[in-house]
Design an enzyme around this catalytic site. Sequence first.
Site, PDB file in Angstrom:
ATOM      1  CD  GLU A  45      10.447  -0.019   2.387  1.00  0.00           C
ATOM      2  OE1 GLU A  45      10.826   1.155   2.448  1.00  0.00           O
ATOM      3  OE2 GLU A  45       9.893  -0.500   1.372  1.00  0.00           O
ATOM      4  CE  LYS A 114      12.759   3.532   0.499  1.00  0.00           C
ATOM      5  NZ  LYS A 114      11.390   2.981   0.519  1.00  0.00           N
ATOM      6  CB  CYS A 175      11.635  -0.412  -1.373  1.00  0.00           C
ATOM      7  SG  CYS A 175      10.100  -0.729  -2.294  1.00  0.00           S
ATOM      8  CB  SER A 364     -26.579  -8.606 -10.207  1.00  0.00           C
ATOM      9  OG  SER A 364     -25.441  -8.648 -11.057  1.00  0.00           O
TER      10      SER A 364
END
Length: 720
Positions: A45, A114, A175, A364
């Site tokens: 896309e 779309k 999509c 750490s």
Amino acid sequence: MGHLITLATYSLNQWALDFQGNLERILASIAIAKSRGATLRVGPELEIPGYGCYDHFLEGDTVLHSWEVLAKILSSEETQGIVCDIGMPVVHKNVIYNCRVIIHDRQILLIRPKMWLANDGNYRELRYFTPWQKHRQWEDHYLPRIIQAVTKQVKVPFGDVVLSTLDTCVGIELCEELFTPASPHILMGLDGVEIFTNSSGSHHELRKLYTRVELIKEATLKLGGIYLYANQQGCDGDRLYYDGCAMIAVNGRVVAQGTQFSLNDVEVVTATIDIEDVRAHRAKSSRSMQAAASERYHRIEVPFALTSGKFDEVSEEDQVGLIGSKRLDVRYHTPEEEIALGPACWLWDYLRRSRTQGYFVPLSGGIDSCATAVIVFSMCRLVAEAARRGDPQVISDARRMVGEPPDSDYVPTDAREFCNRVFHTCYMGTENSSSETRRRAKQLADAIGSYHVDLNMDTVVTSVRNLFTLVTGARPRFRSQGGSAAENLALQNIQARLRMVISYMFAQLMPWVRGKSGGLLVLGSANVDESLRGYLTKYDCSSADINPIGGISKTDLKKFIAYAQTAFDLPILSSFLSAVPTAELEPITETYVQSDEADMGMTYDELSVFGRLRKVEKCGPYSTFTKLVHEWGATLSPLQIAEKVKLFFFEHARNRHKMTTLTPSYHAESYSPDDNRFDLRPFLYPSRFPWQFKKIDEIAAVLPDRSHPSGALIDKAKTD
């Protein structure tokens, strides 16, 4: 007689606004497809500008440059003799649409806008684009002059149409349209469309791929047909990692699948398929009755075929690759593998595209910074693997970031050696730190090969504390020394914030110390649960340039470390798994050792539950309580559950302001509290929720206590 067709779909590592690089990757993908005999290709896309342009889609420049790139694609010899489905924004009648442009032999055949836009979670397509609402309708679109000069066309069809070749019919989905209840492929398939293309910009989220695969399989299981799924792959310039996994499905079966995580900029997936298999699958009475009554799509008719014509005209290699009834077992990664691969690929893209020399992590000795370091090591492993395969792009990027000239013979085939060049770790101890965490940090750095520094910062902390005393005449003390809660918190925050300052100084100067130029990016290591609860100091060492674990739960991080212990041959990781999570910001005494879960008043597992109820299931305080009464009622009383719910929402609300400055994090979890686009909520709350908490208390007081066998059932009269 069979009618064979070779089809190609792609995963492309496009980058927002990198028009030149995006063009090169598109042309490279088409060349590979043609070399494999494909006659149709589909890319991801918005592949020309990149999916993650966001508000840049509202700029005329983005549309202009997209047309300029398309003109070069149309003019290229690479695109001759193949139908190409290409994504870009198009302005039609002064409205911006997210479109697919279908081209063949220097002609634009159609433009398909779309129709259903993604507009939740990380997606805000309605902010930039307008959906095409004239279903099964089309109009003329007048082309810009730079395109007319190439195609000699003035106008082309624009709308919800399909492409009809001499031998088959092709329909386009984009999509989100696959994820909608009434997907376009249903009506297109009933009207005779046999091949469906889907161009996606779908991001990675833990455990998400299964949903996507099932939707692709279902799209053609009842309907019949060929489904080509293309996806963006890589970091497009933001928090998301697009996980590729391009695939081809036939009649409900996945027959070809690309990688989900890869350092490749271009990955092409092809399959040779007999179109007659689709027609045989559709020979069902009920399907035929629905198809006969279906509404008609306008067909753009073209005078060429996609199939080869005859079986004996296909090469022996393609005949061997013929799909037929072959079934492919879809490759799913475990969540632990997804954590090892997804954030690692994201870090690699961020590192090479930011043109910096490496990463810096304050190590750490706890599990969060450990997980961050192991993910960087995973990145180095992927780089070494790609280098051993001879990937020229990876080798070139690696040479640049380690300071080697382009014509050097350096190849990063050893993960630990490469890690030493690009990854710097530092243990910043104070008088409150334990020898165990210092030892674990040093042993982990040795195991993965990072360039490690061990320092004590007590003099810096003491200087700030003395400055405060000099100015105010008051000397703050820890709680264990008789100090108040305010003093205790302030003294903890001094240490945490100074670590951030020291981190950036070392990140900027460590390459110089080692005789190199440039600087390092600082990585954060706050997990999604700590952010959700607000259990971090604002502008402490959780503040960084980017954070690969900011969207991953503590529970999943522990599972990842357990996986990496064996998969990466790092036995030192077992000591991190058995250690109690602690910030080590308060003095250790004979009767007290600081513990994260004790400080938070809840466990990390409980935090994950609260996060999913709050975000995924959209529950406020009261509905969270009512759900947890059923889920936790066997072990906790209603009053205990009520206290936990109220504590969580109080702490979450009063710490929301920290999310406005949260380090950009790899998005991996559906309940991330990231304030940037994903979790849009206030950061000034009535944090004691007087109305909501009162209602919880009223209900909790009359509910039975099921956590004890003797708990009596509530009298019905009391509930009416």
